[in-house]
Enzyme design. Structure first.
Site, short mmCIF file in Angstrom:
data_model
loop_
_atom_site.label_atom_id
_atom_site.label_comp_id
_atom_site.label_asym_id
_atom_site.label_seq_id
_atom_site.Cartn_x
_atom_site.Cartn_y
_atom_site.Cartn_z
N SER A 6 -5.35 -6.87 -6.75
CA SER A 6 -4.65 -6.16 -5.67
C SER A 6 -4.47 -7.07 -4.47
CB SER A 6 -5.44 -4.92 -5.27
OG SER A 6 -4.91 -4.42 -4.05
N HIS A 31 -1.03 -6.20 -8.45
CA HIS A 31 -1.08 -4.81 -8.00
C HIS A 31 -0.71 -4.74 -6.52
CE1 HIS A 31 -2.65 -0.65 -8.40
NE2 HIS A 31 -3.13 -0.81 -7.18
N ASP A 33 -0.29 -2.26 -3.26
CA ASP A 33 -0.69 -0.96 -2.70
C ASP A 33 0.15 -0.60 -1.48
OD1 ASP A 33 -3.03 -0.16 -4.31
OD2 ASP A 33 -3.85 -2.06 -3.59
N MET A 35 1.07 2.09 1.34
CA MET A 35 0.48 3.27 2.00
C MET A 35 1.36 3.70 3.17
SD MET A 35 -3.41 1.93 2.24
CE MET A 35 -4.20 1.08 0.87
N HIS A 64 1.78 0.48 -6.75
CA HIS A 64 1.00 1.72 -6.58
C HIS A 64 1.40 2.36 -5.24
CE1 HIS A 64 -3.32 3.51 -5.88
NE2 HIS A 64 -2.43 4.44 -6.11
N MET A 66 1.02 4.99 -2.59
CA MET A 66 0.16 6.02 -2.00
C MET A 66 0.92 6.63 -0.84
SD MET A 66 -3.36 3.90 -2.23
CE MET A 66 -2.47 2.39 -2.51
N MET A 135 -7.98 6.64 -10.12
CA MET A 135 -8.61 6.09 -8.92
C MET A 135 -10.13 6.25 -9.06
SD MET A 135 -6.25 4.84 -7.03
CE MET A 135 -7.46 4.27 -5.82
N GLY A 142 -9.57 -0.86 0.60
CA GLY A 142 -10.25 -1.72 -0.37
C GLY A 142 -11.74 -1.77 -0.04
N ASP A 173 -8.68 1.72 -10.70
CA ASP A 173 -8.45 1.10 -9.39
C ASP A 173 -9.53 1.53 -8.41
OD1 ASP A 173 -7.36 0.00 -7.12
OD2 ASP A 173 -5.54 1.23 -7.14
N GLY A 195 -9.38 -5.77 -6.13
CA GLY A 195 -9.00 -6.29 -4.81
C GLY A 195 -10.04 -7.27 -4.32
C1 DX5 Z 1 -7.20 1.50 -2.69
C2 DX5 Z 1 -6.22 0.67 -3.45
C3 DX5 Z 1 -6.84 -0.37 -4.30
C4 DX5 Z 1 -7.67 -1.40 -3.56
C5 DX5 Z 1 -8.83 -1.73 -4.42
O1 DX5 Z 1 -6.55 2.54 -2.07
O2 DX5 Z 1 -5.43 1.49 -4.30
O3 DX5 Z 1 -5.89 -1.00 -5.15
O4 DX5 Z 1 -6.96 -2.57 -3.25
O5 DX5 Z 1 -9.72 -2.51 -3.71
P1 DX5 Z 1 -11.16 -2.90 -4.29
O6 DX5 Z 1 -10.95 -3.57 -5.62
O7 DX5 Z 1 -11.69 -3.82 -3.23
O8 DX5 Z 1 -11.96 -1.64 -4.43
ZN ZN Z 2 -4.12 0.50 -5.85
#
Ligand code: DX5
Ligand code: ZN
Length: 219
Positions: A6, A31, A33, A35, A64, A66, A135, A142, A173, A195
């Site tokens: 990510s 990946h 993300d 938001m 992804h 969100m 999730m 992250g 994820d 991530g």
């Molecule tokens: C969280 C994201 C993830 C995030 C994961 O909302 O969807 O993709 O980057 O981060 P890690 O691997 O650090 O948990």
């Molecule tokens: Zn994600």
């Protein structure tokens, strides 16, 4: 196991360098993300940034979203040349329509479930999607702690896929690291997002290699 690092955990002051490391690594995709500060309590990056990322990245893009009303952005995600477009089950009312719109736009449709959404809600859509993203943390940030109940959900989803003859892959994820990764693969996961465990590491290329290797060892 397919690895999808990510970008959220990357050094945004050097996106070019960070994507070059991904291209060089054993990662299978990237990946991304997105938001909106509404569906999740955070804002990451949007299309002006993603267009540069898409131009530099030589691996398939795993997008992804969100965000609320992700269907509004199908043309923009398709224009990036994305491989997967992940929309949240919780963000879409007419999921069947949206899944087929994503496919008609030339992408592989994926549905994402929050930790509190049961796998059973997928019963009538599982044959229409190419991937399900579970999730394993609450989306938005992250570096959060992995929710242990995810292992049970992976097994339930694997069973649903087998029972229905769906071809969907299972992606996880949140909180994926050297400890959780092999256990997730053992439970039935196909794709792992990472991530902090990749972009937060000193050596990104080595971290991607090690994560893939630790999952092979257990097989
Ligand atoms: C969280 C994201 C993830 C995030 C994961 O909302 O969807 O993709 O980057 O981060 P890690 O691997 O650090 O948990
Ligand atoms: Zn994600």
């Amino acid at each position: 196991m397919l690895l999808s690092p990510s970008l959220l955990a990357a050094d945004f002051s050097d996106l070019k360098g960070q994507i070059a490391l991904l291209n060089e690594s054993e990662a299978d995709m990237l990946h991304l993300d997105v938001m909106d500060g509404v569906f999740v309590p955070n804002i990451s990056f949007g299309f002006p940034v993603l267009r540069h990322v898409a131009r530099l990245c030589q691996k398939p893009l795993d997008v992804h979203l969100m965000i609320v009303e992700p269907q509004k952005f199908i043309p923009q995600v398709a224009a990036l040349g994305a491989y997967y477009m992940n929309v949240h089950y919780e963000a879409v009312t007419h999921l069947h329509r949206v899944i087929w719109q994503i496919r008609e736009a030339g992408m592989h449709p994926a549905v994402t479930l929050n930790p509190s959404t049961p796998v059973s809600v997928l019963a009538d859509i599982i044959r229409d999607v190419d991937m399900v993203l579970l999730m394993s943390v609450n989306p938005g940030f992250g570096g959060q702690k992995f929710i242990e109940h995810t292992y049970t959900k992976v097994r339930q989803l694997r069973q649903l896929i087998e029972e229905t003859g769906s071809k969907a892959l299972i992606e996880i994820d949140g909180g994926v690291n050297m400890q959780t990764a092999p256990l997730l693969v053992e439970a039935g996961a196909d794709i792992l997002v990472a991530g902090s465990a990749v972009y937060g590491a000193e050596d990104v290329v080595k971290a991607a290699h090690d994560l893939k290797a630790v999952c092979q060892m257990d097989k």
